[in-house]
Write a protein that holds these residues in place. Sequence first.
Motif, PDB file in Angstrom:
ATOM      1  N   MET A 275      41.911  24.952  50.545  1.00 56.67           N
ATOM      2  CA  MET A 275      42.217  23.942  51.680  1.00 56.67           C
ATOM      3  C   MET A 275      42.758  24.824  52.979  1.00 56.67           C
ATOM      4  O   MET A 275      43.902  24.612  53.042  1.00 56.67           O
ATOM      5  CB  MET A 275      43.218  23.340  50.832  1.00 56.67           C
ATOM      6  N   PRO A 276      41.931  25.165  53.581  1.00 57.79           N
ATOM      7  CA  PRO A 276      42.345  25.808  55.054  1.00 57.79           C
ATOM      8  C   PRO A 276      43.112  24.856  55.897  1.00 57.79           C
ATOM      9  O   PRO A 276      42.587  23.726  55.789  1.00 57.79           O
ATOM     10  CB  PRO A 276      41.048  26.503  55.694  1.00 57.79           C
ATOM     11  N   ASP A 277      43.929  25.297  56.851  1.00 59.54           N
ATOM     12  CA  ASP A 277      44.677  24.176  57.741  1.00 59.54           C
ATOM     13  C   ASP A 277      43.588  23.535  58.479  1.00 59.54           C
ATOM     14  O   ASP A 277      42.488  24.149  58.926  1.00 59.54           O
ATOM     15  CB  ASP A 277      45.424  25.246  58.683  1.00 59.54           C
ATOM     16  N   LEU A 278      43.838  22.109  58.784  1.00 62.07           N
ATOM     17  CA  LEU A 278      42.990  21.404  59.557  1.00 62.07           C
ATOM     18  C   LEU A 278      41.539  21.298  59.311  1.00 62.07           C
ATOM     19  O   LEU A 278      40.773  21.046  60.250  1.00 62.07           O
ATOM     20  CB  LEU A 278      43.134  21.914  61.304  1.00 62.07           C
ATOM     21  N   GLN A 279      41.352  21.693  57.940  1.00 64.29           N
ATOM     22  CA  GLN A 279      40.013  21.299  57.370  1.00 64.29           C
ATOM     23  C   GLN A 279      38.939  22.244  58.312  1.00 64.29           C
ATOM     24  O   GLN A 279      37.805  21.993  58.444  1.00 64.29           O
ATOM     25  CB  GLN A 279      39.428  20.171  57.477  1.00 64.29           C
ATOM     26  N   ARG A 280      39.290  23.192  58.539  1.00 64.43           N
ATOM     27  CA  ARG A 280      38.721  24.351  59.347  1.00 64.43           C
ATOM     28  C   ARG A 280      37.985  25.263  58.438  1.00 64.43           C
ATOM     29  O   ARG A 280      38.539  26.384  57.914  1.00 64.43           O
ATOM     30  CB  ARG A 280      39.515  25.147  60.344  1.00 64.43           C
ATOM     31  N   TYR A 281      36.895  24.770  57.845  1.00 66.15           N
ATOM     32  CA  TYR A 281      36.088  25.498  56.587  1.00 66.15           C
ATOM     33  C   TYR A 281      35.187  26.537  57.332  1.00 66.15           C
ATOM     34  O   TYR A 281      34.620  26.452  58.621  1.00 66.15           O
ATOM     35  CB  TYR A 281      35.165  24.664  55.996  1.00 66.15           C
ATOM     36  N   THR A 282      34.737  27.536  56.872  1.00 62.92           N
ATOM     37  CA  THR A 282      33.767  28.490  57.160  1.00 62.92           C
ATOM     38  C   THR A 282      32.234  28.045  56.646  1.00 62.92           C
ATOM     39  O   THR A 282      32.168  27.802  55.439  1.00 62.92           O
ATOM     40  CB  THR A 282      34.247  29.661  56.723  1.00 62.92           C
ATOM     41  N   TRP A 283      31.618  27.877  57.655  1.00 59.48           N
ATOM     42  CA  TRP A 283      29.927  27.591  57.121  1.00 59.48           C
ATOM     43  C   TRP A 283      29.159  28.854  57.569  1.00 59.48           C
ATOM     44  O   TRP A 283      29.213  29.210  58.932  1.00 59.48           O
ATOM     45  CB  TRP A 283      29.768  26.385  57.855  1.00 59.48           C
ATOM     46  N   ILE A 284      28.341  29.198  56.658  1.00 57.43           N
ATOM     47  CA  ILE A 284      27.419  30.265  57.127  1.00 57.43           C
ATOM     48  C   ILE A 284      25.871  29.786  56.689  1.00 57.43           C
ATOM     49  O   ILE A 284      25.840  29.412  55.339  1.00 57.43           O
ATOM     50  CB  ILE A 284      27.855  31.782  56.365  1.00 57.43           C
ATOM     51  N   LYS A 285      25.011  30.372  57.423  1.00 60.19           N
ATOM     52  CA  LYS A 285      23.833  29.822  57.248  1.00 60.19           C
ATOM     53  C   LYS A 285      23.117  31.013  56.794  1.00 60.19           C
ATOM     54  O   LYS A 285      22.841  31.955  57.216  1.00 60.19           O
ATOM     55  CB  LYS A 285      22.914  29.271  58.377  1.00 60.19           C
ATOM     56  N   GLY A 286      22.511  30.856  55.327  1.00 61.57           N
ATOM     57  CA  GLY A 286      21.584  31.802  54.705  1.00 61.57           C
ATOM     58  C   GLY A 286      21.628  31.711  53.221  1.00 61.57           C
ATOM     59  O   GLY A 286      22.124  30.604  52.784  1.00 61.57           O
ATOM     60  N   ASP A 287      21.058  32.452  52.699  1.00 55.58           N
ATOM     61  CA  ASP A 287      20.958  32.477  51.185  1.00 55.58           C
ATOM     62  C   ASP A 287      22.587  32.704  50.726  1.00 55.58           C
ATOM     63  O   ASP A 287      23.510  33.031  51.446  1.00 55.58           O
ATOM     64  CB  ASP A 287      20.202  33.767  50.582  1.00 55.58           C
ATOM     65  N   LEU A 288      22.584  32.758  49.318  1.00 57.53           N
ATOM     66  CA  LEU A 288      23.980  32.829  48.829  1.00 57.53           C
ATOM     67  C   LEU A 288      23.878  34.314  48.361  1.00 57.53           C
ATOM     68  O   LEU A 288      23.497  34.939  47.272  1.00 57.53           O
ATOM     69  CB  LEU A 288      24.166  32.187  47.403  1.00 57.53           C
TER      70      LEU A 288
END
Length: 1003
Positions: A275-288
């Motif tokens: 639950m990061p502040d302000l719903q600022r999630y990290t999104w990375i494009k790629g494989d896992l």
Amino acid sequence: MTDTNILLRGSEWRRWDPHIHAPGTVLNDQYPSFEGEPTEEAWDLYLRALETSTPVIEALGVTDYYSTECYQKVREFRQRGRLGSVGLIFPNVELRYGVGTAKGAPVNFHLMVSPEDPEHLEKLSRFLAKLTFKSGDDTYRCTPEDIKRLGRDFTGKPLNDRTAFSEGANQFKVEVDPFIEAWHDTPWIRDNALIAVPGSNQDGSAGLQKDASLAALRRKIERISHVIFASQPNQRDFWAGLSGKLSEEDFIKSYGCYKPCLHGSDAHELSRVGMPDLQRYTWIKGDLSFESLRQACIEPVHRAIVATDPPIGALSSQAISCVRVENADWFGSQPIPLNAGLIGIIGARGSGKTALADMIAGGAYALSEHVNEKSFVRRARELLGDAEPYLCWQDGSETSNPLSSIDHEEMWDTPKVQYLSQQFVEQLCSADGATEALLKEIQRVIFLSHPHETRADAVDFDQLLDLRAARGREARQRYETAIAHIGDQIGKLRDQQNALGGLKKQRDALASQREKDNDQRAKLVPKSAEKHAQDFEKVTLAAEKVRQAIEGEDRRLAQLDLLEDYVNDFQNRQVPNQLAELKSEHARAGLSDTLWEAFRLKFTGDASGTIEAERKQAGERKKQLTGKAAVKPSPEDPQTEVSLLPADTPIDTLPLSLLAGEEERLQRLIGVDKSKQRQHSQLSEKIRRADATLKSLETQIQTSEKAKTEIAAKLKERDRSYEGVFAGIVAEEAALADLYAPLMKRLDRESGALGKLRFSIRRHVDVKGWADRGEALFDKRRSSGFQGLGALHQAAMVYLAPSWQNGDAAAVSAAMAAFREKHDQDIRASAKVDPNSDRPSWLKWLKDVSEWLYSTDHIRLSYGIQYEGVELETLSPGTRGIVLLLLYLAIDTEDDRPLIIDQPEENLDPKSIFEELVGLFRDAKLRRQIIVVTHNANLIVNTDAEQVIVAECGPLRAGSLPKFTYTSGSLENPVIRKHVCEILEGGERAFQERAKRLRVNLT
């Protein structure tokens, strides 16, 4: 290769939490614990929070200070079946530099380590052991034992291991320069780890900005970092090079490379897990895979973002999620998943690349128009059987179409993809120039660049152009018609002017003959009958006037009959037809039938009633002029000497019946013999006809005398009409410019390849053709300014061509006037006929010259495209290829259907692909799905393709197609990357070029 080959969708946006602490974290542990150890419940709640996090977390960077113990614990839970949605877990070791921020806290930094090496924990520990901290006279290494020793030495207490490690970790600081030295001396860490530094002013590098003496140190810390932990948009823009504060050169000089910003929940307690502040999630494009994180360092703008939601690319209804082909053992049984971004299809020649593209196009109803003898489906048609491609779309819908229907276009639906087959690309880019087809595509894009509300219900470019250019075109047509009509009128006036001398001669000759005839008639009368002859002359003149008046009424009645026919035809045929035509041509005006009645042509008065009244009046007038037949006495009757005319009535008011009777009576009284009487009658009739003819000749002479003045007026009118033609041309040019305006405005703001593109509106002026038609009318042997071939063309180039090509209506009119003033005598001197010996042929020649001189069919408008100032039709095939791809990748922003391109690089040089097209592919894939069949590494690696599909072909089979098999995945997948390097020329080099900004070895 078999159907068991990997079939992965490639790089997709996934949520990562790269910075999250776990129960038992070394510092600031706020998770539930018992006697300093995390409880089972704490772990269960922690794992459950991760498992139920929304959006789903698929990658975790388990973080701890100087330790990987929490990472190992989380990895063990995953191995026991927890965290099923998490595909990647990697250690994130948090350390501290030996420099403090303005807030009093040390600057933290992180080592994010790839878990792919089975010995990564041991090797990471060996690297950490190279880091030291000096306290007093003792030096401590970054190992669990030394950090515990540091904790006990610092507190002076016999602490338990956990507490001692916590106290020691809180004191251990890493000096920047020794860390950099250890980093460079350890190849394994460089190949398997990334450095991250917080961007905050609390415990990050921004905390050093207030102390000028620390500026160089701060720059050094940020330069060696690959990742910035930050969540604010302005920070992301700065580190990705989007803020505009520094040029690329200055940024690279200062910071080494652009860097992605990542943000984690940094959870030290259960309430903050995922639950990061302000719903600022990290999104990375790629494989896992950890490789995806390294790719994000290379592509910080397109591969990483901190936001509530990931970027949206192609709409779900416009993105194909998989393709399969039924009834086709040669294709394989497994559906091939398709990424929504850029998909590259690679393979050796004949491996099935185009076959796959054709199957996708076929399932989207886009194959039929691309089928020719070179296409896969045509070459393999005898072996395709009942094969039927199926497409699954991301919105859950499905489309399919049997390949057997490709020859029956009526069976195909509207194409759901834009397919640029290899044959289509070759056709549009061919050297011999299928410019019309390419221009049609450009026109389609121009049309789509106009908002729907400005298209006025037009369905294509031609309709919109017709609508916008209608006024100019119709004006040009009207004035061209007017010029032709004026030319006919001038010809008639010149005929009249030419006839003046002849008319006067005819008049004078006839008048002279009349006098002779009158004298001759007088001689037939005896002296004794002179009084009767004089009376006869008076009565004859009066009777002739009445006869002419009667003839006039007859002519009037005939004209009234014709006028009545015209009125009936006008009202019953012309008006309805004209109104229907008006409605048809201007249907978009949106007028109701009631309103259209206002446009029905009508006579301002009662035309039929007027005609009838005039006919009645003419009939009565004729009746009055004719009168009742008079009773004429016989020659022996004594009454013959008595006049039949009333004595008290003026002779010019009497009817013809009385006058004719009186003529006959007087003619008998003249007393000539029958022979002379007949001659007298004939001469009298001849004189009457001469009088009528003389009257007509006088009218014609007056008209001919006016011809010169009327010709001058018509010449001025023709000049105005000629100017009007060019006003229409200029109006059409303006309409075309308006049509191109939205796209031109956009192109004016562009740089690179797009900035080289321009749309052109041109007047094509065939000066030579115009001059050749003129010279055909001239006798080029005559001594004049136009003697010899080409003289007229040269004069036209000087006086007319510049204004024809670029001038407005007034300039063109003035140029023609100047040309006429300079060369009128030369034109007349070049006549093929002699005006003195053959006047009619001379006048016809003048008319022909006039029609040629003021003709405008040698001028036409065209609209086209230029690249670097060169017109489309003269571009090389390679440059046409660039224009074609510019069209579909950058200009055609309205079409959001998937775009399939088969080997676009065939006509292009590698330099053009890299410099002009790579960026366009990268931008276009953000809004539409792109599938490209290619042999060019730049179109795969430097475009950062989301998915690569590798095609391979099995052995030939008698009576059947060989089996095609496909492997798919992302560029960060080592199997796919190996294929790219082996198959595509320059593949390895392309990877290295792309990675040169990152100071790690990506191989």
